[in-house]
Design a protein around this motif. Structure first.
Motif, mmCIF file in Angstrom:
data_model
loop_
_atom_site.group_PDB
_atom_site.id
_atom_site.type_symbol
_atom_site.label_atom_id
_atom_site.label_comp_id
_atom_site.label_asym_id
_atom_site.label_seq_id
_atom_site.Cartn_x
_atom_site.Cartn_y
_atom_site.Cartn_z
ATOM 1 N N LYS A 141 -29.411 57.437 -19.174
ATOM 2 C CA LYS A 141 -29.212 58.425 -18.005
ATOM 3 C C LYS A 141 -29.422 59.722 -18.285
ATOM 4 N N TYR A 142 -29.898 60.738 -17.437
ATOM 5 C CA TYR A 142 -30.262 62.076 -17.800
ATOM 6 C C TYR A 142 -29.689 62.986 -16.973
ATOM 7 N N PRO A 143 -28.445 63.000 -16.738
ATOM 8 C CA PRO A 143 -27.743 64.148 -15.867
ATOM 9 C C PRO A 143 -27.944 65.498 -15.991
ATOM 10 N N ILE A 144 -28.331 65.687 -17.217
ATOM 11 C CA ILE A 144 -28.610 67.262 -17.667
ATOM 12 C C ILE A 144 -30.191 67.611 -17.257
ATOM 13 N N LEU A 145 -30.952 66.606 -17.002
ATOM 14 C CA LEU A 145 -32.159 67.004 -16.643
ATOM 15 C C LEU A 145 -32.643 66.551 -15.056
ATOM 16 N N ARG A 146 -31.348 66.405 -14.443
ATOM 17 C CA ARG A 146 -31.516 65.919 -13.065
ATOM 18 C C ARG A 146 -32.396 67.236 -12.373
ATOM 19 N N GLY A 147 -33.173 66.758 -11.437
ATOM 20 C CA GLY A 147 -34.164 67.836 -10.937
ATOM 21 C C GLY A 147 -35.797 67.774 -11.614
ATOM 22 N N LEU A 148 -35.546 67.444 -12.979
ATOM 23 C CA LEU A 148 -36.985 67.347 -13.727
ATOM 24 C C LEU A 148 -37.240 65.876 -14.080
ATOM 25 N N ILE A 149 -36.198 65.072 -13.723
ATOM 26 C CA ILE A 149 -36.843 63.753 -14.026
ATOM 27 C C ILE A 149 -36.224 62.917 -12.792
ATOM 28 N N LEU A 150 -36.864 61.998 -12.155
ATOM 29 C CA LEU A 150 -36.352 61.004 -11.304
ATOM 30 C C LEU A 150 -35.995 59.729 -11.939
ATOM 31 N N ASP A 151 -34.611 59.694 -12.099
ATOM 32 C CA ASP A 151 -33.693 58.793 -12.681
ATOM 33 C C ASP A 151 -33.268 57.833 -11.709
ATOM 34 N N MET A 152 -33.748 56.506 -12.078
ATOM 35 C CA MET A 152 -33.210 55.348 -11.188
ATOM 36 C C MET A 152 -32.938 54.128 -11.978
ATOM 37 N N ASP A 153 -31.873 53.453 -12.005
ATOM 38 C CA ASP A 153 -31.204 52.523 -12.849
ATOM 39 C C ASP A 153 -31.600 52.584 -14.042
ATOM 40 N N GLY A 154 -31.126 53.738 -14.656
ATOM 41 C CA GLY A 154 -31.429 53.786 -16.219
ATOM 42 C C GLY A 154 -32.738 54.244 -16.465
ATOM 43 N N ILE A 155 -33.892 54.389 -15.670
ATOM 44 C CA ILE A 155 -35.180 54.474 -16.073
ATOM 45 C C ILE A 155 -35.455 55.971 -15.594
#
Length: 237
Positions: A141-155
């Motif tokens: 998971k990438y909460p600190i990169l939220r907005g720079l990464i499209l994160d869905m289901d751990g990918i």
């Protein structure tokens, strides 16, 4: 890109999460506001929407409101679908702007060079190390990169990858229309390009990602998504 990636890596490695998030949010705001302003201005003045033209500040106010909603949805909301939609919106806007602003030969070079750059940076460069550092803050998971990464289901898929996907699809449609094909034919070509990208993502997630638990998201999708453009080149030669 190398410098930006290095700065991100160093900030995260040093644990300067607040500084990184502030920098990230400021840069995202600049990208979103400038992209939104471009589209709002294009539609308001291009289609002469009189209620907005009559009040010069209206496009600016509309830009600020739309940008704030997109930024909030991309960073703050916990709904994965809403967040994915917001990230896809500004990635697509940026991709189309690149297509309009840059010459076709420049875009062609980018579509070849950036996938190669992606491979090197993921497996031999800073991106692989960055993923390793991010695993300390919650693997998968990438909460600190939220907005720079499209994160869905751990990918996670980087915004830069999404921008290049949008660039390829819009360039495909534009080039088909430039060489005398109808709007429908250009639309069909762009849809085939999008389908190729989706198949490429599936191949990447299914067969390449498990090898090291991270993988470059550009090479296979861009290769398969470029088939309509490659076909266009062959019939023009």
């Amino acid at each position: 890109m190398v410098v930006a990636t290095y700065i991100i890596y160093r900030l995260i490695k040093r644990g300067s999460i607040k500084a990184f998030e502030t920098l990230k949010n400021v840069l995202l705001a600049i990208v979103i506001i400038s992209s939104t302003l471009f589209y709002v201005s294009t539609y308001v003045y291009g289609y002469e929407i009189k209620p907005l033209i009559e009040y010069p500040l209206s496009p600016l106010i509309l830009t600020i409101v739309i940008s704030a909603l997109i930024l909030y949805a991309a960073i703050k909301t916990r709904n994965t679908v809403v967040r994915a939609f917001a990230i896809s919106v500004y990635s697509s806007m940026a991709g189309v702007i690149f297509t309009i602003a840059l010459p076709a030969w420049t875009l062609a070079i980018l579509l070849v060079a950036l996938p190669l750059y992606d491979i090197v940076m993921v497996y031999r460069g800073l991106l692989g190390k960055l993923v390793t550092e991010l695993s300390k803050y919650g693997e998968g998971k990438y909460p600190i990169l939220r907005g720079l990464i499209l994160d869905m289901d751990g990918i996670g898929i980087g915004v830069g990858d999404l921008v290049l996907y949008a660039t390829l699809v819009s360039l495909t449609m534009l080039e088909y229309e430039n060489y005398g094909f109808t709007f429908i034919e250009g639309l069909m070509a762009s849809l085939v390009s999008l389908l190729g990208i989706l198949i490429g993502l599936y191949v990447t997630f299914k067969y390449i990602l498990p090898i090291k638990r991270y993988a470059p998201a550009l090479p296979v999708p861009i290769l398969l998504g470029s088939i309509p453009l490659l076909y266009l080149v062959t019939i023009l030669l």
